[in-house]
Scaffold this active site. Structure first.
Site, PDB file in Angstrom:
ATOM      1  N   ARG A 191       0.952  -0.951  -0.354  1.00  0.00           N
ATOM      2  CA  ARG A 191       0.034  -0.002  -0.014  1.00  0.00           C
ATOM      3  C   ARG A 191       1.053   1.717  -0.038  1.00  0.00           C
ATOM      4  O   ARG A 191       1.774   0.979   0.521  1.00  0.00           O
ATOM      5  CB  ARG A 191      -0.920   0.008   1.061  1.00  0.00           C
ATOM      6  CG  ARG A 191      -2.596  -0.929   1.386  1.00  0.00           C
ATOM      7  CD  ARG A 191      -2.842  -0.721   2.521  1.00  0.00           C
ATOM      8  NE  ARG A 191      -1.974  -1.405   3.209  1.00  0.00           N
ATOM      9  CZ  ARG A 191      -1.340  -1.039   4.730  1.00  0.00           C
ATOM     10  NH1 ARG A 191      -1.556   0.505   4.408  1.00  0.00           N
ATOM     11  NH2 ARG A 191      -1.724  -0.947   5.166  1.00  0.00           N
ATOM     12  N   TYR A 203      -1.584  -3.475  -6.642  1.00  0.00           N
ATOM     13  CA  TYR A 203      -1.678  -3.943  -5.433  1.00  0.00           C
ATOM     14  C   TYR A 203      -3.430  -3.829  -4.719  1.00  0.00           C
ATOM     15  O   TYR A 203      -3.005  -3.086  -4.356  1.00  0.00           O
ATOM     16  CB  TYR A 203      -0.874  -2.742  -4.384  1.00  0.00           C
ATOM     17  CG  TYR A 203      -0.255  -4.004  -2.769  1.00  0.00           C
ATOM     18  CD1 TYR A 203       0.289  -5.389  -2.499  1.00  0.00           C
ATOM     19  CD2 TYR A 203      -0.741  -2.708  -1.923  1.00  0.00           C
ATOM     20  CE1 TYR A 203       0.420  -5.244  -2.033  1.00  0.00           C
ATOM     21  CE2 TYR A 203      -0.456  -3.466  -1.446  1.00  0.00           C
ATOM     22  CZ  TYR A 203      -0.772  -5.101  -1.382  1.00  0.00           C
ATOM     23  OH  TYR A 203      -0.401  -5.153   1.204  1.00  0.00           O
ATOM     24  N   LYS A 236      -9.826  -2.524   1.533  1.00  0.00           N
ATOM     25  CA  LYS A 236      -9.454  -1.298   2.785  1.00  0.00           C
ATOM     26  C   LYS A 236     -10.294   0.268   2.174  1.00  0.00           C
ATOM     27  O   LYS A 236     -10.747  -0.058   3.254  1.00  0.00           O
ATOM     28  CB  LYS A 236      -8.325  -1.254   2.825  1.00  0.00           C
ATOM     29  CG  LYS A 236      -7.360  -2.481   2.859  1.00  0.00           C
ATOM     30  CD  LYS A 236      -7.447  -3.222   4.101  1.00  0.00           C
ATOM     31  CE  LYS A 236      -6.336  -3.527   4.325  1.00  0.00           C
ATOM     32  NZ  LYS A 236      -5.931  -4.397   5.996  1.00  0.00           N
ATOM     33  N   HIS A 250     -10.444  -2.502  11.475  1.00  0.00           N
ATOM     34  CA  HIS A 250      -9.467  -3.732  11.219  1.00  0.00           C
ATOM     35  C   HIS A 250      -9.264  -4.486  11.581  1.00  0.00           C
ATOM     36  O   HIS A 250      -8.446  -4.702  12.652  1.00  0.00           O
ATOM     37  CB  HIS A 250      -9.064  -2.460  10.765  1.00  0.00           C
ATOM     38  CG  HIS A 250      -7.572  -3.064  10.029  1.00  0.00           C
ATOM     39  ND1 HIS A 250      -5.568  -2.013  10.387  1.00  0.00           N
ATOM     40  CD2 HIS A 250      -6.834  -4.559   8.938  1.00  0.00           C
ATOM     41  CE1 HIS A 250      -5.325  -3.383   9.066  1.00  0.00           C
ATOM     42  NE2 HIS A 250      -5.662  -4.475   8.379  1.00  0.00           N
ATOM     43  N   SER A 254      -1.190  -3.655   9.856  1.00  0.00           N
ATOM     44  CA  SER A 254      -1.016  -4.875   9.042  1.00  0.00           C
ATOM     45  C   SER A 254       1.047  -5.523   9.022  1.00  0.00           C
ATOM     46  O   SER A 254       1.573  -5.334  10.113  1.00  0.00           O
ATOM     47  CB  SER A 254      -0.479  -4.246   7.518  1.00  0.00           C
ATOM     48  OG  SER A 254      -1.947  -3.365   7.212  1.00  0.00           O
ATOM     49  N   CYS A 293       1.081  -7.899  11.756  1.00  0.00           N
ATOM     50  CA  CYS A 293       1.846  -8.311  12.948  1.00  0.00           C
ATOM     51  C   CYS A 293       0.751  -9.360  13.349  1.00  0.00           C
ATOM     52  O   CYS A 293       0.537  -9.654  14.473  1.00  0.00           O
ATOM     53  CB  CYS A 293       1.084  -6.735  13.748  1.00  0.00           C
ATOM     54  SG  CYS A 293       2.731  -5.291  13.563  1.00  0.00           S
ATOM     55  N   GLY A 294       0.438 -10.545  12.062  1.00  0.00           N
ATOM     56  CA  GLY A 294      -0.017 -11.704  12.599  1.00  0.00           C
ATOM     57  C   GLY A 294      -1.358 -11.901  12.798  1.00  0.00           C
ATOM     58  O   GLY A 294      -1.854 -12.284  13.332  1.00  0.00           O
ATOM     59  N   LYS A 295      -1.845 -11.335  13.015  1.00  0.00           N
ATOM     60  CA  LYS A 295      -3.568 -11.109  12.406  1.00  0.00           C
ATOM     61  C   LYS A 295      -4.112 -11.959  11.570  1.00  0.00           C
ATOM     62  O   LYS A 295      -4.989 -13.293  12.513  1.00  0.00           O
ATOM     63  CB  LYS A 295      -4.553  -9.927  11.743  1.00  0.00           C
ATOM     64  CG  LYS A 295      -4.328  -8.577  12.495  1.00  0.00           C
ATOM     65  CD  LYS A 295      -5.666  -8.012  11.957  1.00  0.00           C
ATOM     66  CE  LYS A 295      -6.015  -7.327  10.506  1.00  0.00           C
ATOM     67  NZ  LYS A 295      -5.227  -6.688  10.451  1.00  0.00           N
ATOM     68  N   ASP A 317      -9.077  -9.969   8.761  1.00  0.00           N
ATOM     69  CA  ASP A 317      -8.677  -8.798   8.393  1.00  0.00           C
ATOM     70  C   ASP A 317      -9.239  -8.156   8.839  1.00  0.00           C
ATOM     71  O   ASP A 317      -9.185  -7.013   9.361  1.00  0.00           O
ATOM     72  CB  ASP A 317      -7.889  -8.536   6.614  1.00  0.00           C
ATOM     73  CG  ASP A 317      -7.731  -7.486   6.709  1.00  0.00           C
ATOM     74  OD1 ASP A 317      -6.744  -6.980   7.694  1.00  0.00           O
ATOM     75  OD2 ASP A 317      -7.994  -6.886   5.588  1.00  0.00           O
ATOM     76  N   ASN A 369       6.706  -8.570   1.712  1.00  0.00           N
ATOM     77  CA  ASN A 369       5.223  -7.959   1.482  1.00  0.00           C
ATOM     78  C   ASN A 369       4.800  -9.221   1.044  1.00  0.00           C
ATOM     79  O   ASN A 369       3.406  -9.454   0.202  1.00  0.00           O
ATOM     80  CB  ASN A 369       5.044  -6.482   1.592  1.00  0.00           C
ATOM     81  CG  ASN A 369       4.065  -6.412   1.746  1.00  0.00           C
ATOM     82  OD1 ASN A 369       2.736  -7.188   2.302  1.00  0.00           O
ATOM     83  ND2 ASN A 369       2.516  -6.207   1.358  1.00  0.00           N
ATOM     84  N   ARG A 429       2.069 -12.164  -0.754  1.00  0.00           N
ATOM     85  CA  ARG A 429       0.821 -11.968  -0.261  1.00  0.00           C
ATOM     86  C   ARG A 429       0.096 -13.725  -0.863  1.00  0.00           C
ATOM     87  O   ARG A 429       0.390 -13.942  -1.900  1.00  0.00           O
ATOM     88  CB  ARG A 429       0.007 -11.025  -0.615  1.00  0.00           C
ATOM     89  CG  ARG A 429       0.394 -11.028  -0.332  1.00  0.00           C
ATOM     90  CD  ARG A 429      -0.359  -9.844   1.707  1.00  0.00           C
ATOM     91  NE  ARG A 429      -0.082  -8.712   2.190  1.00  0.00           N
ATOM     92  CZ  ARG A 429      -0.328  -8.141   3.161  1.00  0.00           C
ATOM     93  NH1 ARG A 429      -1.101  -9.127   3.644  1.00  0.00           N
ATOM     94  NH2 ARG A 429       0.392  -7.133   3.840  1.00  0.00           N
ATOM     95  N   ARG A 486       3.282  -4.037  17.569  1.00  0.00           N
ATOM     96  CA  ARG A 486       4.717  -4.905  17.551  1.00  0.00           C
ATOM     97  C   ARG A 486       5.682  -4.279  18.126  1.00  0.00           C
ATOM     98  O   ARG A 486       5.497  -2.831  17.509  1.00  0.00           O
ATOM     99  CB  ARG A 486       4.847  -4.673  16.289  1.00  0.00           C
ATOM    100  CG  ARG A 486       5.980  -5.229  15.773  1.00  0.00           C
ATOM    101  CD  ARG A 486       6.364  -5.978  14.681  1.00  0.00           C
ATOM    102  NE  ARG A 486       5.520  -6.970  14.092  1.00  0.00           N
ATOM    103  CZ  ARG A 486       6.272  -7.751  13.188  1.00  0.00           C
ATOM    104  NH1 ARG A 486       7.223  -8.515  13.960  1.00  0.00           N
ATOM    105  NH2 ARG A 486       4.983  -8.857  12.635  1.00  0.00           N
ATOM    106  N   GLY A 515       0.305 -20.746  18.658  1.00  0.00           N
ATOM    107  CA  GLY A 515      -0.574 -21.484  19.271  1.00  0.00           C
ATOM    108  C   GLY A 515      -0.519 -20.622  20.735  1.00  0.00           C
ATOM    109  O   GLY A 515      -1.782 -21.095  21.363  1.00  0.00           O
TER     110      GLY A 515
HETATM  111  O1  SAT Z   1      -2.507  -4.663   1.009  1.00  0.00           O
HETATM  112  S1  SAT Z   1      -3.531  -4.824   2.424  1.00  0.00           S
HETATM  113  O2  SAT Z   1      -3.909  -3.059   2.714  1.00  0.00           O
HETATM  114  O3  SAT Z   1      -4.117  -5.564   1.316  1.00  0.00           O
HETATM  115  C1  SAT Z   1      -3.472  -5.867   3.735  1.00  0.00           C
HETATM  116  C2  SAT Z   1      -2.721  -4.460   4.908  1.00  0.00           C
HETATM  117  O4  SAT Z   1      -1.850  -4.265   4.426  1.00  0.00           O
HETATM  118  O5  SAT Z   1      -3.488  -4.606   5.718  1.00  0.00           O
HETATM  119 MN    MN Z   2      -5.350  -5.875   6.864  1.00  0.00          MN
END
Ligand code: SAT
Ligand code: MN
Length: 589
Positions: free
Chosen positions: A75, A203, A212, A232, A254, A256-258, A283, A373, A375, A406, A500
């Site tokens: 982004r 992207y 988003k 979010h 973004s 951070c392990g969601k 997300d 990054n 995906r 984080r 976990g």
């Molecule tokens: O690239 S996205 O914005 O779709 C994912 C993220 O940054 O949380």
């Molecule tokens: Mn996100």
């Protein structure tokens, strides 16, 4: 081929598509119906055009690799704008453009931008079909990669027309990759017009406009007007050995392990005891007050996951590994000679491969093979632990809300807020070290209120006020927590094992939500002692626990000082309650 007006049953959409086609001058217009046949045709076309590379059919059935433009990998927040008549509406944390000015400037870019190309008309629903909470969007795009990805990430196709009926209640999403030049990249939101114009990027967060742009920026604006919330957040169910399921949401910036948290595998002893985790979303959530019980309920408006690849492995996220085994699009990972893929953190590196740009790569060559990054784009239906209510039109009741960032220091592993306003304060002052999910420097601490800084479609001060106001509508509000899985010792090693094992913290939080776990009071909130959390089977000594949970006065004073920046930035827009909450914290340290 049926005429456009036959394929588009809604007159308002017809007119808008017609106007956009006049502006962008595509060679043809193709209305998508969302059928499996159509998906196969689109994939074949994308392969023929070298937009997608098919992967090894035995190892990765139905999977493809996409390589992005090398300067289009994340982004771009500096190119993202909220366009309104008044600057105050966008507020100091957003980039603002005068809406008329933005339209005029972008008209020039869109004029003739699809010459020789196909304009795809992508009708989609955010939220379960038939849900009163769901929203319709129509995306026009000249990118086949975007059209295919929207088919995975949303409920895309013919059913959209039933949801829309004859109304004009849809988000107008116009997208063109243009020449992908970062200097001519604009992601513009017009919340008053329910409109998004995105130019110059392919992207995910910039181009899959349901995500988003619609489900957070436009939806947050609508939610404030209509009394609901777009956040979010992940949304996960935890079922204990007694068969009782508790749903919690979690807001983390973004990367951070969601996704890992939402697809968590319980530790072995928890699994044996009968604990189960199920994913509703990874997300984004939309939350509303259910008039039946006065509680907060939530849906996941998306239908797929756009997850960070590096670091995903059988060890860190076996459920994600199962999900992405078939029918997945990988963007910017490394390609092996036999059509296999690789990324950092997957396991032993290959002797040789092509990196994310398609250049020869060998271990030790000094470059990452996959982009940090990179995906995966995968349907939620691929998820082996998808929650049975993930497609339920009314959603699920939310018992707890978790905020997390984080942070190498300062923020303890977990605390519970004293009450709703204090919880809003903990969320509003959330901070995190930056990651590769957005372009810019990685690893610097930035305030990221509710993990929404890049995604709030209006003034952040008004957004905080909306959060505070929601309390009045709730009979039984969710409990609010702050967590930090990323605290380190002076050697730079993580103090908490994460993944976990986070279920141990979640179990305590669920206990607090249900009024059966204890805690002691600290300056930051209610904090579990080593006895309140199940640490059995973890190799964690008393000193490490102490350091994980420590609220260090000096660090906290620095933290409060650094919060001042956000308070100064918002100035008079900052609600008084949050000023007081901060003062109370300062006094308690
Ligand atoms: O690239 S996205 O914005 O779709 C994912 C993220 O940054 O949380
Ligand atoms: Mn996100």
């Amino acid at each position: 081929m049926a005429s456009l007006s036959e394929q588009i049953p809604n007159r308002h959409v017809q007119r808008w598509v017609h106007d956009c086609a006049e502006k962008c001058s595509p060679a043809s217009v193709r209305v998508l119906d969302g059928s499996p046949d159509e998906k196969q045709q689109l994939l074949a076309e994308a392969v023929a055009n070298k937009v997608l590379i098919p992967l090894n059919r035995q190892k990765w059935p139905g999977c493809y690799l996409h390589r992005s433009h090398p300067q289009d990998v994340a982004r771009t927040e500096h190119c993202t704008f909220i366009c309104t008549p008044e600057k105050r509406e966008a507020g100091p944390t957003n980039n603002w453009l005068d809406d008329r000015h933005a339209y005029a400037m972008l008209e020039a870019h869109f004029q003739g931008c699809m010459k020789g190309k196909t304009m795809f008309v992508v009708p989609f629903i955010m939220g379960p079909a038939g849900s009163p909470l769901a929203k319709v969007g129509i995306q026009l795009t000249d990118s086949i990669y975007v059209a295919i990805s929207m088919g995975i990430m949303t409920r895309m196709g013919r059913q959209t027309w039933d949801q829309l009926g004859s109304t004009d209640d849809f988000t107008r999403c116009l997208h063109s990759v243009g020449d992908c030049d970062p200097k001519r990249r604009y992601i513009c939101h017009f919340p008053h017009d329910n409109t998004i114009w995105s130019y110059g990027s392919n992207y995910g967060g910039n181009a899959l406009l349901g995500k988003k742009c619609l489900a957070l920026r436009i939806a947050s604006f609508l939610g404030r007007k209509q009394g609901w919330m777009a956040e979010h957040m992940l949304l996960v169910g935890a079922t204990n050995p007694q068969g009782e399921t508790t749903y919690v949401t979690g807001a983390f910036p973004s990367a951070c392990g969601k996704t890992n948290f939402a697809m968590m595998v319980p530790p072995a002893d928890y699994r044996k005891a009968g604990w189960k985790i199920s994913t509703v979303g990874d997300d984004i959530v939309w939350m509303y007050v259910n008039q039946r019980d006065g509680r907060l309920w939530a849906i996941n408006p998306e239908a797929g996951y756009f997850g960070v690849v590096p670091g995903t492995s059988e060890k860190t996220n076996p459920n994600a590994m199962t999900a992405i085994r078939h029918d997945t699009i990988f963007t910017n990972v490394a390609l092996l000679p036999d059509g296999d893929v690789w990324w950092e953190g997957k396991g032993d590196p290959p002797k040789e491969c092509l990196d994310w740009r398609g250049e020869k790569w060998t271990p030790g060559c000094g470059r990452p093979a996959a982009h940090p990054n990179s995906r995966f784009t995968v349907s939620m239906w691929n998820n082996p632990i998808l929650d049975p209510k993930a497609d339920d039109p009314v959603g699920v009741p939310v018992s707890g809300i978790i905020f997390g960032g984080r942070r190498s220091d300062t923020i303890p592993l977990c605390v519970q807020s004293f009450n709703w306003s204090h919880g809003v304060y903990l969320g509003a002052t959330l901070s995190s070290e930056t990651t590769a999910a957005a372009t810019g420097q990685v690893g610097v601490v930035r305030r990221d209120p509710m993990a929404m800084r890049p995604f709030c479609g209006y003034n952040m001060g008004d957004y905080f006020r909306h959060w505070l106001d929601m309390r009045k509508r709730l009979v039984d509000p969710p409990r609010i927590f702050l967590v930090n899985w990323f605290r380190k010792n002076e050697k730079g090693q993580y103090l908490w094992p994460g993944f976990g094992e986070n279920l141990r913290v979640l179990e305590w939080m669920i206990g607090r939500c249900r009024g059966r776990a204890s805690a002691r009071e600290t300056a930051l909130g209610w904090s579990p002692t080593a006895n309140d959390l199940n640490l059995g089977g973890l190799d964690l000594d008393a000193e490490t626990w102490q350091r994980l949970q420590a609220v260090n006065a000096k660090e906290m004073q620095q933290e409060l000082a650094s919060q001042q920046e956000l308070y100064d930035q918002l100035g008079d827009d900052m609600p008084r309650e949050l000023v007081w909450q901060r003062e109370l914290t300062a006094a308690a340290i």
